[in-house]
Write a protein that holds these residues in place. Structure first.
Motif, PDB file in Angstrom:
ATOM      1  N   LYS A 135       1.102  -1.056  -0.149  1.00  0.00           N
ATOM      2  CA  LYS A 135      -0.226   0.507   0.546  1.00  0.00           C
ATOM      3  C   LYS A 135       0.822   1.490  -0.059  1.00  0.00           C
ATOM      4  N   TYR A 142      -6.640  -1.786  -2.213  1.00  0.00           N
ATOM      5  CA  TYR A 142      -7.025  -3.032  -1.513  1.00  0.00           C
ATOM      6  C   TYR A 142      -7.407  -3.731  -2.094  1.00  0.00           C
ATOM      7  N   HIS A 161      -5.037  -1.084   8.824  1.00  0.00           N
ATOM      8  CA  HIS A 161      -5.224  -0.183  10.571  1.00  0.00           C
ATOM      9  C   HIS A 161      -4.056  -0.160  11.674  1.00  0.00           C
TER      10      HIS A 161
ATOM     11  N   LEU B   6     -12.095   5.659  16.548  1.00  0.00           N
ATOM     12  CA  LEU B   6     -11.644   4.547  16.077  1.00  0.00           C
ATOM     13  C   LEU B   6     -11.934   4.647  14.453  1.00  0.00           C
ATOM     14  N   LYS B   9     -10.131   7.477  13.600  1.00  0.00           N
ATOM     15  CA  LYS B   9      -8.680   7.122  12.593  1.00  0.00           C
ATOM     16  C   LYS B   9      -8.913   5.863  11.341  1.00  0.00           C
ATOM     17  N   ALA B  10      -9.693   5.316  11.287  1.00  0.00           N
ATOM     18  CA  ALA B  10     -10.162   3.885  10.451  1.00  0.00           C
ATOM     19  C   ALA B  10      -9.690   4.651   9.279  1.00  0.00           C
ATOM     20  N   SER B  11     -10.837   5.764   9.035  1.00  0.00           N
ATOM     21  CA  SER B  11     -11.439   6.615   7.522  1.00  0.00           C
ATOM     22  C   SER B  11     -10.425   6.876   6.918  1.00  0.00           C
ATOM     23  N   ILE B  13      -7.325   6.628   7.355  1.00  0.00           N
ATOM     24  CA  ILE B  13      -6.210   5.951   7.015  1.00  0.00           C
ATOM     25  C   ILE B  13      -6.537   5.706   4.921  1.00  0.00           C
ATOM     26  N   ASP B  14      -7.506   5.004   5.564  1.00  0.00           N
ATOM     27  CA  ASP B  14      -8.268   5.135   4.206  1.00  0.00           C
ATOM     28  C   ASP B  14      -8.357   6.091   3.271  1.00  0.00           C
ATOM     29  N   TYR B  17      -4.771   7.259   2.321  1.00  0.00           N
ATOM     30  CA  TYR B  17      -3.951   6.033   0.911  1.00  0.00           C
ATOM     31  C   TYR B  17      -5.389   5.899  -0.339  1.00  0.00           C
ATOM     32  N   LYS B  39       0.595  13.635  11.760  1.00  0.00           N
ATOM     33  CA  LYS B  39       1.417  11.584  12.155  1.00  0.00           C
ATOM     34  C   LYS B  39       1.352  11.160  10.588  1.00  0.00           C
ATOM     35  N   LEU B  40       1.009  11.491  10.137  1.00  0.00           N
ATOM     36  CA  LEU B  40       0.589  10.533   9.017  1.00  0.00           C
ATOM     37  C   LEU B  40       1.853  10.945   8.192  1.00  0.00           C
TER      38      LEU B  40
END
Lengths: 178, 135
Positions: A135, A142, A161, B6, B9-11, B13-14, B17, B39-40
């Motif tokens: 990735k 994905y 994640h 949470l 955070k996940a969304s 990251i998605d 990317y 941070k990313l």
């Protein structure tokens, strides 16, 4: 110039030149992925050679619904998985980082950072590391990663994640980011 | 609340990317979102050094192709030997069976008959194979 699809068809008919072109064109992608996965030149060389050998032997099984590089990376991940089953995890080798240009002090800092970052990557379990590298560095989607690693998209997402959270926490712990 | 965080955070990251658009991320918890994004970005900057990682590997693609060809030939020869042994065994055992069942006289007549007819079958077959190879 022949397209990738034409090259694949020619290679499947037994044209060695087409096979050579196909492998040469995808060499750097494959090499980059394997090097990041192993962090070790000797293992990288073995995995790279074995992957290419398997690709040549099984070229007739390739169905072009995905890119050829994706298929090569799929073979490489399976080859590395087999390697890890039979051998100990690889050791990090530091000699390889190219000089970023500039003072010796900068080079020393880069080497320390490189070592710490590589340690973080190598401390990830194999399947999670593969997801992160595919990735972050290779830019796969994905669904492509799920195809390569033969697992559901949800698993790919949750592994990524996990990796990000783990990497950020490790970098904070090592003082690489605040 | 914790679950929402949470999910955010996940969304993030998605979206970082490019798996979902930025609009699809939860607009609440803005400060937290920015912190995660920062941070990313910092992580990405540091991880760029791995892109420079390169080993001087001694890989000869033409040699690999040649090795693969050798392996294919060896495998083909192995299978051909196995087929030959199996077919020879089948023919011999069937001849023995015919001999026992119908008497060895019938077997000898049969062999003479096959021996006389075989050239008439094999010569055209060989010519067809030769023509195919030439094409």
């Amino acid at each position: 110039m022949l397209s990738e699809l034409d090259l694949i068809r020619e290679a499947q008919k037994g044209n060695k030149s087409a096979l050579n072109t196909l492998l040469t064109e995808n060499y750097s992608i494959l090499k980059g992925f394997i090097i990041k996965m192993t962090g070790n030149p000797h293992i990288s060389q073995d995995i790279l050679q074995e992957t290419m050998l398997k690709a040549v032997l099984n070229i007739n099984r390739f169905t072009p619904h995905a890119k050829f590089s994706t298929w090569l990376i799929k073979i490489a991940t399976n080859t590395y998985k087999d390697y890890l089953r039979k051998n100990k995890p690889s050791e990090l080798i530091e000699e390889s980082l190219e000089s970023p240009g500039g003072s010796l002090e900068n080079l020393a800092i880069s080497k320390i950072e490189y070592k710490e970052i590589m340690e973080i990557i190598l401390s990830l379990p194999y399947e999670k590391r593969a997801v992160f590298i595919l990735k972050h560095y290779q830019g796969y989607k994905y669904d492509e990663i799920s195809e390569i690693l033969n697992c559901p998209i949800g698993t790919v997402r949750s592994r990524l994640h996990y990796c990000i959270k783990y990497i950020i926490s490790e970098m904070e712990r090592k003082g690489l980011i605040e | 609340m914790k679950k929402d965080k949470l999910d955010i955070k996940a969304s993030i990251i998605d979206s970082y990317y490019n798996e979902i658009s930025e609009k699809d991320t939860n607009p609440t918890f803005n400060n937290e979102s920015n912190e995660i994004r920062n941070k990313l970005n910092a992580m990405s900057d540091k991880f760029d050094c791995i892109n420079e990682l390169d080993f001087d590997l001694d890989v000869n693609i033409l040699n690999i192709i040649q090795n693969a060809e050798d392996i294919k030939v060896k495998k083909k020869n192995k299978f051909e030997t196995i087929y030959f042994v199996l077919i020879a065994f089948l023919i011999l055992s069937s001849l023995l069976f015919i001999g026992i069942a119908s008497g060895f006289k019938v077997l000898i007549y049969g062999e003479i008959f096959i021996g006389a007819l075989t050239p008439f079958a094999l010569i055209p077959l060989a010519q067809i194979c030769k023509k195919r190879e030439e094409v």
